[in-house]
Every structure is written in C-alpha cells, then in structure tokens.
Design an enzyme around this catalytic site. Structure first.
Site, PDB file in Angstrom:
ATOM      1  N   PRO A 105       0.848  -1.199   0.000  1.00 11.73           N
ATOM      2  CG  PRO A 105      -0.010  -1.036   2.170  1.00 11.73           C
ATOM      3  CD  PRO A 105       0.778  -1.940   1.258  1.00 11.73           C
TER       4      PRO A 105
ATOM      5  N   GLY B 254       3.420   3.497   5.281  1.00 11.16           N
ATOM      6  CA  GLY B 254       4.482   3.187   6.242  1.00 11.16           C
ATOM      7  C   GLY B 254       5.083   1.823   6.024  1.00 11.16           C
TER       8      GLY B 254
ATOM      9  N   GLY C 252       7.082   1.189   3.420  1.00 11.95           N
ATOM     10  CA  GLY C 252       8.308   1.335   2.636  1.00 11.95           C
ATOM     11  C   GLY C 252       8.122   1.084   1.151  1.00 11.95           C
ATOM     12  CB  SER C 253       5.229   1.330  -1.166  1.00 15.63           C
ATOM     13  OG  SER C 253       4.911   2.692  -1.214  1.00 15.63           O
TER      14      SER C 253
ATOM     15  CB  ALA D 206       9.851  -1.761  -1.988  1.00 13.96           C
TER      16      ALA D 206
ATOM     17  CG  ASP E 278      11.736   3.115   4.799  1.00 14.18           C
ATOM     18  OD1 ASP E 278      11.922   2.782   5.982  1.00 14.18           O
ATOM     19  OD2 ASP E 278      10.690   3.650   4.394  1.00 14.18           O
TER      20      ASP E 278
END
Ligand code: PMV
Length: 329
Positions: free
Chosen positions: A100, A104, A106-107, A110, A150
């Site tokens: 999502p 929070g 870490g999209s 990533a 992250d």
C-alpha cells in the site's frame, strides 16, 4: 535487453523517528514486494515510467524532466543506475506493487531499490551496496531527510538493527508461535512532513526530548536482545513503551490509538504505530493462538488488516534476458 527485479516492503518494529537523529531502529522485511521490469529502448535516451497501481505514466527526456511527478524519484533511481552501467539507451520501466502506498510499509523505497537493481542487471552484476545507495538518493526526494533505514532493509531483507551513517547488523530472530499483524488507519500521510514536524519539536524542546531519545536508544538494543533470545513478552512490552515515546513526540493520532488499544485489549503482546505516524499503520505482536481474536478486534476499526510474514529475501533479480545470467552479489 530486459530485466525484472523485486524488493520487499518493511515494518519498523521499534525506533522510527529516533533513527533520524542517529539512534538505532529495528526493521523487518515483509513478504509484500514491489516489482520493476526494465527494457532498453533503442534510438532514444528517454526514460518512460509506468505505475500500474497509481495508473500514471510519465516520459522523462533530456528536454523535459517533470520534478513534480510522483514518478520523479523512480526516474532519479533509474538514471543514476543507468549512469553506473554507462548505458546511453532509453528505458521503458513498468512498476507493479503489492505494497500500500504512503502507509508506512516502505513502498517508495522498495520501488527505488527494485528499479536500481533491474537497471544495473541489464549490464552488470548487481552490487547491493550500490543499489541501496542509489535508492537512498531517490528516498531523499520522497522524504526530505530520510535515515536510510527503508532502502537498507528493502535491499538486504531479513531483520536488522540500523544506525544512520553506521549501517546495520543482522538480527537472528528466534520467534516461535508469534506473528505480526498490521492494521491500516486508511489515512495516508507524508513521511517527510512528519519527520520535519518532529525535528521542529526536537529543536524547540531539546533538553526535554533528549532523555526520550536516549530511552528509545536503550529500548532498541533491549528489543534486539529479546528478539534473539525469543523473549516475546519483553519485545511486546517494549513495543508498548516505544509507542508511548512516539506519542510523546507527537506522531500518534486518535485513529492509531484506537487500533493500538483494540489490539492490546484483544490479547496482543504489544502494539504500536509503525513508520512515520500521523496515519498509516500499527503493528501488533501476537501469539498465533490469539490471531483470530486480534484480527477481528482490529477489523472493527480498520478495512485493511494484514498478517506480515518476515521475508529473508531482500532485492532479487527475477528475470534477465541477455547474454549471461548474473545474480545479486
Ligand atoms: O513512513 P515510513 O514507514 O517509511 O517511516 C520512515 C521512518 C522514519 O523514521 C519516520 C523516517 C526515516 O527516514 O527513518
């Protein structure tokens, strides 16, 4: 030439915000991933980026670079990685993600990690240190002054104790009969704004807040020890204390509190907000036998409740179509 890389999202177990000021934090990679496919374009140096989830597409050319685009950080990661492999061709990049956004998990990191790895894999063996460094540059655009946690956890996977500018040490988890549950307030928030807010408060009340930061530092080391010893009760209690410290620095909200108390009242060993706060998610540590109860309790306040399985795998190259097959170093 074409390659595909994927990288995991994360959950911060303890230490968010305090990590920005050099204190340790603990993060775990989760089994939800962002996937990026990259194909070279001949006769052009444009970078075209498409996000399936955000339903947007943007072309970055030497004549026009839209720095306001939500895809600009991805462009930065792609173009730094392209420079690293001395490639002059254009790139066609497609992003898909199970994470999502702005919750929070870490999209953004990533996506940046998977982008850097996929581009580098077009020509070179993928060096994780370089991937993480490039993703950090992209994270700076998204968050302003990120700690680097992250991009680090998304690159290396597993569970880590992270200290800004010092790096990370792996934690050997010894967790049996427990699971992590995440619940989303459904309120998106900006990590950059929350970090800026906390920094302002810290500057104004430094002598008041310094002991809280010291306490968060000791707490993170205690949690790391308890995780390795399998002392889940201590981990849970320290998570609760960490939530209190985060409330003290002003990043909790009434919606987060509802979820935290719902989880605790339904039997969680510990529950706290995770990530930047101001919205986003909570994380609860639960005995597996209590999972159903806790999930039900959280569903009363949240439309999205997830079980977070820890992923040992950080960034990986999933596919590569060219002369030789290189993995990740
Ligand atoms: O919003 P998240 O989950 O990516 O949180 C980032 C964690 C912070 O400590 C708040 C910021 C940072 O850069 O470490």
């Amino acid at each position: 030439m074409k390659s595909i890389a994927s990288a995991p999202g994360k959950v911060i177990l303890v230490g968010e915000h305090f990590v920005v000021e050099g204190k340790p934090a603990i993060a775990m990679a989760v089994n939800l991933r962002a996937r990026v496919s990259v194909e070279t374009i001949d006769n052009s140096s444009d970078i075209i980026i498409r996000s399936k989830e955000l339903k947007i597409e943007e072309t970055f050319s030497s004549k026009h670079i839209n720095e306001k685009s939500p895809l600009y950080p991805v462009y930065v990661a792609a173009s730094l990685a392209r420079q690293h492999i001395s490639l002059e061709k254009g790139l066609d990049i497609i992003i898909t993600s199970e994470l999502p956004p702005a919750a929070g998990m870490g999209s953004s990191a990533a996506v940046a990690v998977a982008t850097a790895a996929a581009v580098i894999a077009l020509r070179k063996k993928v060096d994780r240190n370089i991937v993480s460094k490039i993703a950090y540059e992209a994270e700076k655009i998204v968050h302003g002054k990120p700690s680097g946690i992250d991009n680090t956890i998304s690159t290396y996977g597993g569970a880590i104790l992270y200290i800004k500018e010092k790096g990370f040490t792996r934690i050997n988890l010894n967790l049996k009969n427990v699971a992590l549950v995440l619940a989303d307030t459904g309120m998106p928030r900006s990590t950059g704004k929350m970090v800026a807010r906390v920094r302002k408060l810290k500057a104004r009340y430094s002598s008041v807040l310094d002991p809280i930061y010291k306490s968060a530092e000791i707490l993170a080391y205690e949690v790391a020890k308890a995780l390795e010893m399998g002392d889940v009760k201590t981990v849970g209690e320290l998570m609760n204390i960490n939530h209190g410290l985060l409330s003290a620095i002003g990043v909790s909200t009434i919606e987060l509190e509802h979820l935290v108390y719902a989880a605790r009242n339904a039997g969680a060993l510990g529950a706290k907000l995770t990530g930047a706060g101001g919205g986003g998610l909570i994380v609860a540590l639960c005995y597996k036998k209590d999972l159903l109860n806790i999930e039900n309790a959280l569903s009363g306040y949240s439309k999205k409740v997830y079980i977070a399985n820890i992923s040992r795998r950080g960034v990986i190259i999933e596919h590569k179509h060219m002369h030789s097959m290189n993995g990740v170093e």
